[in-house]
Structures are given as C-alpha cells and as structure tokens.
Design a protein around this motif. Structure first.
Motif, mmCIF file in Angstrom:
data_model
loop_
_atom_site.group_PDB
_atom_site.id
_atom_site.type_symbol
_atom_site.label_atom_id
_atom_site.label_comp_id
_atom_site.label_asym_id
_atom_site.label_seq_id
_atom_site.Cartn_x
_atom_site.Cartn_y
_atom_site.Cartn_z
ATOM 1 N N GLU A 1 0.829 -1.213 0.000
ATOM 2 C CA GLU A 1 0.000 0.000 0.000
ATOM 3 C C GLU A 1 0.862 1.260 0.000
ATOM 4 O O GLU A 1 0.622 2.189 -0.784
ATOM 5 N N THR B 1 1.172 4.025 -3.104
ATOM 6 C CA THR B 1 0.865 5.423 -2.827
ATOM 7 C C THR B 1 2.020 6.327 -3.229
ATOM 8 O O THR B 1 1.835 7.341 -3.911
ATOM 9 N N GLY C 1 -5.473 -1.582 -4.019
ATOM 10 C CA GLY C 1 -6.602 -0.648 -4.054
ATOM 11 C C GLY C 1 -6.479 0.432 -2.991
ATOM 12 O O GLY C 1 -6.764 1.608 -3.249
ATOM 13 N N ARG C 2 -6.045 0.043 -1.789
ATOM 14 C CA ARG C 2 -5.843 1.043 -0.729
ATOM 15 C C ARG C 2 -4.734 2.014 -1.116
ATOM 16 O O ARG C 2 -4.838 3.212 -0.856
ATOM 17 N N LEU D 1 -3.951 2.900 -4.153
ATOM 18 C CA LEU D 1 -4.545 3.784 -5.151
ATOM 19 C C LEU D 1 -5.398 4.862 -4.474
ATOM 20 O O LEU D 1 -5.356 6.037 -4.857
ATOM 21 N N GLY D 2 -6.157 4.460 -3.461
ATOM 22 C CA GLY D 2 -6.997 5.419 -2.735
ATOM 23 C C GLY D 2 -6.177 6.457 -1.993
ATOM 24 O O GLY D 2 -6.506 7.651 -1.992
ATOM 25 N N ILE E 1 -7.214 8.147 -11.666
ATOM 26 C CA ILE E 1 -7.135 6.993 -10.753
ATOM 27 C C ILE E 1 -8.518 6.359 -10.613
ATOM 28 O O ILE E 1 -8.660 5.129 -10.653
ATOM 29 N N VAL F 1 -9.481 2.509 -11.691
ATOM 30 C CA VAL F 1 -10.065 1.502 -10.792
ATOM 31 C C VAL F 1 -11.343 0.932 -11.409
ATOM 32 O O VAL F 1 -11.584 -0.278 -11.350
ATOM 33 N N SER G 1 -11.239 -2.688 -6.012
ATOM 34 C CA SER G 1 -12.322 -1.724 -5.767
ATOM 35 C C SER G 1 -12.680 -1.652 -4.287
ATOM 36 O O SER G 1 -12.927 -0.571 -3.755
ATOM 37 N N TYR H 1 -9.937 0.265 -2.514
ATOM 38 C CA TYR H 1 -10.069 1.680 -2.839
ATOM 39 C C TYR H 1 -11.231 2.299 -2.056
ATOM 40 O O TYR H 1 -11.113 3.385 -1.498
ATOM 41 N N GLU I 1 -12.045 5.594 1.199
ATOM 42 C CA GLU I 1 -13.053 6.651 1.213
ATOM 43 C C GLU I 1 -13.818 6.656 2.527
ATOM 44 O O GLU I 1 -14.292 7.692 2.970
#
Length: 168
Positions: free
Chosen positions: A50, A54, A83-84, A86-87, A104, A108, A117, A120, A124
């Motif tokens: 992660e 990032t 995914g995390r 990317l978030g 981004i 996804v 997903s 990600y 949020e």
C-alpha cells in the motif's frame, strides 16, 4: 526562463508530493521496468504494498499502466492493498492535481477487480488523518507589571521564576 530536469524527472510531470517525499527516479524506473519486483520486495506485507503504490503514484501518476500489470501478477490477497494504495494516492493528489484523481478513479473502474475496488472504497470510508498543531505553552505573566490589567508596577527585585523543564 529555462526549466531544468532534476535527476531525469521531466519538469512537466504532475507531482502530488513535495520534492523531499517523492520516490527516487531510479526506484520509479525499476518499478516501471518490472512491476512484479514490488511483490518480491514486499513479501506479502500489505502495508508495504500500500505504501509503495501510494508513493509511486503520488510521485508519478503516469505509472497507472504498470499498476495494472502489477494487479494481474498479484495474488488475490494483495489486491486490496493495491486498491488502498490507489486510494491513498488519490487523497494525496486531490487538492493538488484533481485530474490525477479522476484518472485513478477511471483506472479503478476499468480494472473491474472487486478486491482492488473494495480496497479503494475502504479508503473513502476512513477519515483523513489530520495533523494536530502542537499546543502553545501559556505565556507567563509579565513580572514587571501586576494587577488585573497589568498596569501596576511590580517588584523589580523579585526573583525570576525558572522553567521546570527546558523547551525542546
């Protein structure tokens, strides 16, 4: 005015991190050439995956195609960490480069990988970490003046109070 290139990184590239926090260009080129190297480095440590995702994307958002290759190589257990990452990259870039965040999000969606997903989406739901400012110490009263409005002259020969602890 001329634009300089620092360490092989073009000046026109969108960066979401300050210079000192960016990933070194050599590491970016290594990842670009072999995205699977990250999986070997991380050894299934989801936090490392992660963090690196990032850092890579916040330094160079043009690495999204290599992230796609990494997703196809990664086992299902590591895809949520991707995914995390990317978030988190989207959170870093949001205030600085909104176009990067949109790319981004589109990336996804196009992946259509439920683990990525879900990772990600979990970002949020997390509240953004806010750095709290250190509280200022209460200013000692002026010993030369006394009274409710500090208008009365105090004793100029009174001992000066020493702090119990040195400021760091």
């Amino acid at each position: 005015m001329t634009f300089l290139t620092l360490a092989g990184v073009p000046s026109a590239m969108a960066h979401c991190l300050p210079l000192l926090l960016r990933t070194p260009p050599v590491e970016l080129r290594l990842f670009s050439a072999d995205p699977g190297h990250l999986l070997k480095y991380a050894k299934n440590d989801k936090n490392k995956i992660e963090d690196k995702i990032t850092e890579y994307l916040a330094t160079d958002p043009d690495l999204l195609p290599q992230i796609g290759k990494l997703v196809s190589m990664a086992p299902a257990s590591n895809r949520s960490a991707i995914g995390r990452g990317l978030g988190r990259a989207a959170q870093h870039c949001g205030p600085i480069e909104p176009k990067v965040v949109q790319s981004i999000i589109d990336f996804v969606r196009k992946l259509q990988d439920s683990s990525v997903s879900a990772g990600y989406a979990s970002i949020e739901n997390d509240a953004p970490v806010q750095a709290s400012a250190p509280s200022k110490p209460v200013a000692p009263s002026n010993s030369l003046f006394e009274g409710e409005w500090n208008m009365d002259v105090g004793n100029p020969f009174a001992p000066v109070p020493l702090p119990l602890e040195l400021p760091r």
